[in-house]
Design an enzyme around this catalytic site. Structure first.
Site, mmCIF file in Angstrom:
data_model
loop_
_atom_site.group_PDB
_atom_site.id
_atom_site.type_symbol
_atom_site.label_atom_id
_atom_site.label_comp_id
_atom_site.label_asym_id
_atom_site.label_seq_id
_atom_site.Cartn_x
_atom_site.Cartn_y
_atom_site.Cartn_z
ATOM 1 N N GLU A 88 -16.758 -15.434 9.063
ATOM 2 C CA GLU A 88 -16.562 -15.259 10.495
ATOM 3 C C GLU A 88 -17.886 -14.944 11.186
ATOM 4 O OE1 GLU A 88 -15.346 -15.964 13.161
ATOM 5 O OE2 GLU A 88 -13.491 -14.823 13.435
ATOM 6 N N ARG A 121 -6.742 -20.779 9.697
ATOM 7 C CA ARG A 121 -7.256 -19.411 9.650
ATOM 8 C C ARG A 121 -6.568 -18.671 8.509
ATOM 9 N NH1 ARG A 121 -6.655 -16.851 15.548
ATOM 10 N NH2 ARG A 121 -7.520 -15.033 14.460
ATOM 11 N N HIS A 122 -7.200 -17.604 8.059
ATOM 12 C CA HIS A 122 -6.572 -16.734 7.065
ATOM 13 C C HIS A 122 -5.265 -16.178 7.632
ATOM 14 C CE1 HIS A 122 -7.791 -13.399 9.623
ATOM 15 N NE2 HIS A 122 -8.958 -14.007 9.732
ATOM 16 N N HIS A 167 -12.085 -18.747 9.497
ATOM 17 C CA HIS A 167 -11.886 -17.810 10.599
ATOM 18 C C HIS A 167 -11.984 -18.535 11.932
ATOM 19 C CE1 HIS A 167 -12.508 -14.683 7.503
ATOM 20 N NE2 HIS A 167 -13.375 -15.569 7.033
ATOM 21 N N ASN A 199 -6.480 -7.736 12.282
ATOM 22 C CA ASN A 199 -5.762 -8.525 13.286
ATOM 23 C C ASN A 199 -4.648 -7.691 13.910
ATOM 24 O OD1 ASN A 199 -6.062 -11.532 11.329
ATOM 25 N ND2 ASN A 199 -7.181 -10.993 13.186
ATOM 26 N N ARG A 249 -9.893 -11.546 3.286
ATOM 27 C CA ARG A 249 -8.662 -12.080 3.887
ATOM 28 C C ARG A 249 -8.544 -13.593 3.714
ATOM 29 N NH1 ARG A 249 -12.294 -10.260 7.610
ATOM 30 N NH2 ARG A 249 -12.898 -11.535 9.424
#
Length: 534
Positions: free
Chosen positions: A421, A343-344, A487, A350, A401
């Protein structure tokens, strides 16, 4: 207006007393309708859930409320209602309106769905088509590898598929460790036993297809025309379409590698000296070669795969699923290489527990981006020292991101919108708490079926799987190591494919932040290693 019941054979005085008693009761006791308590309930139809307030007194009242919430349902069709017990998920037909409790989930059978599907002009018949892929080939030619890869791909595409391996039936019912002469085509006892196992696997496959399956993959050598005709005629009687998938391998190096990497790990050779096992298996292959006949015939439907992807020959292949199988096999190879999923780094959304958006990285997220670049650089230096090129293909989503997370990596990068995402639609930028407060119906619908739930004006996990299909084929085709920076939802889908997970698991897989997941595809699955970098 009060209705008085007069009982025959009573005196006028008794009748007067009875009338006074009933009048007193009607004045002091509230009516049943006035005592009804309003209850908050949830109607569920497949993947949709809607909240309602029910204060009716009969099933007809419940039906009218349901039609108010779901006006698209035909009013002249009966809709049976079921109570769904919390925890157990058991269903019970509602016969008494008093069975409905506060916050009750009520399942409504989609009775009109099949009727409208049959009337739809866009219906193609795919829901009724049953396909049997019959594997053909000598041992150690990659049949089982190809069968499992096809099965994994179809299941990931939400097409129910299953492999029926005759060898597993033999090991389970007769026992592993049979010597090579058991497979001699002139051994009558061996022929009889192997035929029984082949028929048992065939029976189970046909039963499974009749009970909801779409594609059965019959995995055996099927090395003679006689055996293939037995399978084909049986399937045709059951109204199933048969396609032969023959794996032909003339590269002896590939055959030897297959024998050593996979067959020696088979239950047939557990506890056997490796040299003796290799010799026994070669003699087993020699037995099959005595009677082997390749698939032929102008009207026969077949796919021939040479040296696991170097060449493909196709005959009489039509239809959506068979065409997808051919396209998939055109991109298949057996070159080992790692696939990394991450994931980023932590984003601003977040940190605020918001979903979606296109926010930048936080300081922690940027630190992870540096750590990831260092790890990839060290890996490339190590493999170069071992004589390999060290090149890594880096794929990122088009969101800020993800691009920022890969910015310090020196390897070539490709931005792919397919890796974005899941689209949260009108919920984009909200927290789950805000969704619960403002749109409780949507939160309830998502929790009831996370796989098929679609955000309003957004996507579902099934939508994400469909848009990832072209990327999946490119991933199978690529022979270089691949790093995918994406994502949680998209990585869950890719991870579920690579590991062969059932579709229901996909939305619940754990893909944590700041963790690199290394998957190395093997003949029968994936080896997994995780690295916590930050």
């Amino acid at each position: 207006m009060t209705t008085i019941s007069i009982t025959p054979n009573t005196s006028p005085k008794q009748q007067e007393q009875q009338q006074q008693q009933e009048q007193q009761t009607s004045n002091t006791t509230p009516t049943k309708r006035n005592s009804i308590v309003e209850k908050e309930i949830f109607f569920r139809v497949k993947d949709r859930v809607k909240k309602a307030k029910f204060k009716g007194t009969c099933i007809e009242d419940l039906k009218q409320l349901f039609l108010l919430k779901f006006p698209e349902f035909p009013k002249d069709v009966e809709h049976p209602f079921y109570i769904v017990e919390k925890g157990t998920g058991k269903e019970a037909l509602i016969c008494n309106i008093e069975d409905i409790q506060e916050y009750q989930e009520i399942l409504v059978r989609h009775e009109y769905e099949q009727d409208t599907r049959q009337k739809s002009q866009g219906y193609t018949g795919l829901d009724k088509e049953k396909i049997v892929l019959v594997m053909v080939g000598l041992p150690a030619r990659g049949k089982t590898y190809v069968a499992r890869k096809i099965c994994r791909m179809l299941n990931w595409m939400l097409v129910p598929a299953k492999v029926f391996n005759v060898g597993e039936y033999r090991r389970l019912r007769i026992g592993a460790g049979q010597p090579h002469d058991f497979f001699d085509p002139y051994n009558p006892e061996g022929i009889k036993a192997r035929l029984h196992m082949a028929v048992a696997a065939l029976d189970d496959m046909i039963s499974w297809l009749h009970n909801g399956g779409r594609v059965g993959i019959y995995d055996a050598t099927n090395s003679t025309n006689e055996r293939r005709q037995l399978v084909e005629k049986r399937c045709q009687r059951e109204k199933m379409n048969v396609i032969f998938v023959e794996s032909i391998c003339n590269d002896l190096d590939v055959v030897e590698a297959n024998i050593k990497e996979t067959k020696l790990l088979s239950p047939d050779y557990q506890g056997v000296d490796s040299n003796k096992a290799v010799q026994d298996f070669r003699e087993r292959i020699a037995h099959y070669m005595k009677v082997y006949e390749t698939v032929e015939g102008e009207t026969t439907r077949y796919i021939k795969l040479y040296d696991v992807g170097k060449k493909i020959e196709v005959n009489n292949i039509t239809g959506y699923i068979p065409s997808r199988v051919v396209f998939f096999l055109m991109n298949l190879h057996i070159h080992p290489r790692p696939i990394w999923l991450t994931r980023h780094g932590e984003s601003e959304f977040n940190a605020q527990e918001r979903i979606g958006g296109d926010s930048d990285l936080t300081e922690r997220g940027d630190t992870y981006a540096h750590q990831l670049a260092v790890w990839i650089s060290e890996w490339a230096s190590k493999v170069r020292a071992d004589g390999y090129d060290g090149e890594v293909v880096v794929w990122t989503s088009s969101l800020k991101r993800a691009i920022r997370t890969a910015q310090y990596i020196s390897q070539p990068k490709v931005v792919m919108r397919a890796l974005d995402e899941i689209d949260a639609g009108i919920c984009d930028g909200m927290t789950y708490q805000e969704i619960q407060e403002k749109m409780p119906d949507e939160r309830a619908a998502r929790e009831s079926d996370k796989l098929q739930y679609r955000y309003p004006r957004g996507e579902s996990y099934e939508d994400v799987i469909q848009r990832l299909e072209p990327l999946l084929l490119e991933l199978e085709r690529t022979k270089l190591p691949v790093l995918i920076v994406s994502h949680q939802a998209t990585l869950r889908c890719l991870y579920s494919y690579l590991h062969g997970k059932v579709k229901e698991e996909c939305p619940f897989l754990n893909i944590p932040l700041h963790t690199l997941i290394q998957l190395t595809p093997k003949a029968y699955g994936c080896e997994e290693t995780t690295f916590k970098l930050c």
